[in-house]
Design an enzyme around this catalytic site. Structure first.
Site, short mmCIF file in Angstrom:
data_model
loop_
_atom_site.label_atom_id
_atom_site.label_comp_id
_atom_site.label_asym_id
_atom_site.label_seq_id
_atom_site.Cartn_x
_atom_site.Cartn_y
_atom_site.Cartn_z
CB SER A 162 36.01 36.70 42.43
OG SER A 162 35.84 37.72 41.47
CB SER A 175 37.56 36.10 38.76
OG SER A 175 38.07 36.39 40.05
CE LYS A 183 40.68 34.28 41.02
NZ LYS A 183 39.65 35.12 41.67
#
Length: 596
Positions: A177, A153, A79
């Site tokens: 997330s 996210s 990420k």
């Protein structure tokens, strides 16, 4: 696109010489390239192929030299709020970007174990969101129905794993997330205890509660990643020496029936009940608990002073280049400016009280099993109401880090639209390994169906429709289904809570199905046939349904909910109650064998 082997299978094959890390990397790069045409928003930075192959070649050399590498040659994604040396870290904000000299501690540990990074994945900007649409690099979508959000996210990380591009991916989790996108894409999402995995090299969202997470396709892979990634980091002020508290999941806490809120999504409600049945099949006792203290704690994350911690994380950019920040994210960050020191202390005091209540809960249950998210939304819906709908997705996740709990998101089935539903097992801090054991036991009992086909652009969303009378096969209005290419799913019955009437003065004659709401009117299971239509065909069908009939929701014998014929109260005026016959065909047979 066939599903690649697991991380453990890849590592075993590379370590044994059955394949090479370079061969695995070439295959992964080809997958990434093929899928880029389907979803270009998955990645923010893809490493050059020659870089990936060079990393893989170094793994092969280490294996040849006799090194034991637990993740030898395993391709993974990172990420883009975690550092990878030499690659830009953007946190999905180009103006924020920098190129780190050192990788995040967790990334270093994985690379040392032989894992091979392919690049940096997309995310809700500054990890502020649970949906995946808040990025200037585009919005990743659910792998199995691209009209729907991917969850966030950790959006790109979830898509990269679910689409089979990598064996696992790193995400982060402050409010859910790493769990919500796991649910929507049928993945495992392990959110470790705070401090179990170092946050060194992580762009903070709420630094005091941020966690690095892993998204994987099975629990065994998540366990293998944890063995490598966990460990104390003296340079990280939030790191804690890991513990292993035993967990015997005999008593599983579930929400009280009045607190099971799925925001009008009957598929989620059905799949959650089925997941609870699977948990009970493992020998666990299901114990209802009061979620109110947990949900009050959750409100502190965005409705209390913790929003100021997000403001602090992006303060310089917010001060100097506010226009560089996504408008929805910017509004959230700006909200932290009005938080006072007094607000912070009051919030801490209230959180301490709620944590004491939550800690006492563990005296009555060993772990919690909650829906990961109550429902899912289309991208168009999320963009129309970005704050409200995003908030809905965190209904069962926002409190976990604030109350120092650990969590494991697990798949729990698929909605008819192809999107995933999941449950999350939640335990006290340091019960991470016990949750992994419980997750494996649950999945063995659940025996979930395989994932739907990956949506490559030709996905057609469908609706299941139960018919009860003149639309049954061989009846006068069945042509209204066949002319719309309806696909027969099968014959079944409703739940035993319906009454059936033969309406008066209708042509052709039709029944009225009425739900027996109080259960005291002699309701029964009524025979139905279930068909599947694409959304457009379903809409045209509904447009032709005459009053006093209507299309609503009908509960079937197995507890699932489909669309079906319902009726207004006037439909029973002058009608004959034929509930005892169990269905329209029996009524037709009674009248001479043909539709009256």
């Amino acid at each position: 696109m066939t599903e690649p082997p697991s991380a453990l299978a890849i590592a075993a094959a590379v370590s044994s010489g059955a394949t090479s890390a370079v061969a695995v990397a070439r295959d992964a790069l080809a997958r990434v390239g093929d899928y880029h045409a389907i979803q270009p928003a998955v990645w923010i930075t893809r490493l050059p192929p020659e870089d990936v192959l060079a990393r893989a070649a170094r793994v092969d050399a280490r294996v040849a030299a006799g090194e034991a590498l637990p993740l030898a040659g395993v391709p993974f994604a990172i990420k883009d709020n975690l550092d990878l040396s030499g690659a830009p870290t953007t946190a999905a904000c180009p103006e924020f970007a920098y190129v780190p000299d050192r990788s995040a501690v967790v990334v270093e540990r994985l690379a040392a174990a032989g894992a091979v990074p392919l690049g940096k994945t997309n995310l809700d900007q500054f990890a502020t969101g649970l949906n995946g649409t808040r990025s200037p690099y585009g919005a990743p979508t659910c792998v199995f129905n691209r009209a729907y959000v991917s969850g966030g996210s950790s959006s790109g990380s979830a898509v990269a794993v679910a689409a089979g591009l990598v064996a696992f991916a790193l995400g982060t989790d402050t409010a859910g997330s790493g769990r919500v996108p796991a649910a929507f894409n049928g993945l495992i999402g392990m959110k470790p205890t705070k401090g179990r995995w170092s946050t060194g090299g992580l762009v903070p969202a709420c630094r005091s509660i941020d966690c690095v997470t892993v998204l994987a396709r099975d629990v065994a892979d998540a366990r293998a990643i944890d063995r490598v990634a966990a460990g104390f980091d003296a340079a990280d002020p939030w790191s804690r020496p890991p513990e292993d508290r035993g967990l015997a999941p005999r008593r599983v806490g579930v929400p009280r029936s009045d607190q099971r809120n799925f925001l009008g999504d009957p598929a989620s409600a059905f799949l959650y009940e089925r997941a609870l049945a699977a948990l009970a099949a493992t020998g666990a006792e299901l114990v209802e608990v009061d979620l109110m203290p947990l949900q009050e704690a959750a409100q502190l994350l965005y409705g209390g002073p913790w929003v100021a911690e997000r403001t602090a994380a992006a303060g310089a950019l917010l001060d100097n280049r506010p226009d560089a920040i996504d408008p929805t994210v910017r509004a959230i960050l700006e909200g932290g400016r009005s938080v006072s020191g007094t607000d912070v202390f009051r919030g801490q005091y209230r959180l301490a009280e709620l944590k004491r209540t939550a800690d006492a809960m563990w005296e009555g249950v060993d772990l919690l099993a909650l829906p990961t998210a109550p429902t899912i939304y289309r991208i168009a819906e999320m963009r129309a109401a970005p704050v409200m709908l995003n908030g809905n997705l965190g209904l069962y996740t926002n409190f976990v880090n604030l109350l120092d709990m650990t969590a494991l998101a697990l798949p729990a089935g698929w909605r008819d639209n192809g999107t995933g539903f999941g449950i999350t097992l939640i335990g006290p801090a340091w019960t991470d390994l016990g949750l992994l054991d419980a997750g494996e036991a649950y999945l063995a009992a659940a025996a979930l169906p395989p994932a739907p086909a990956i949506d490559t652009g030709g996905y057609m969303e469908t609706v299941k429709l139960a018919v009860v009378g003149a639309h049954l096969e061989g009846m006068p209005l069945h042509w209204q289904l066949t002319s719309r290419d309806a696909r027969a799913i099968g014959a079944t019955t409703t739940a035993p809570t319906y009454r059936l009437y033969a309406m008066a003065n209708t042509a052709p004659p039709k029944p009225a199905l009425v739900h027996d709401a109080d259960g005291e009117g002699g309701g029964a299971a009524i025979a139905v046939e279930v068909y599947e239509l694409d959304v457009a065909a379903f809409g045209s069908f509904v447009a032709e349904v005459p009053a006093p009939l209507a299309i609503g929701s009908v509960t079937l014998a197995d507890g699932s909910v489909v669309k079906g014929f319902v009726s207004e109260p006037r439909a029973t005026q002058g009608a004959r109650d034929i509930t005892a016959l169990g269905g329209w065909r029996r009524y037709v047979e009674e009248l001479g064998g043909t539709s009256p």
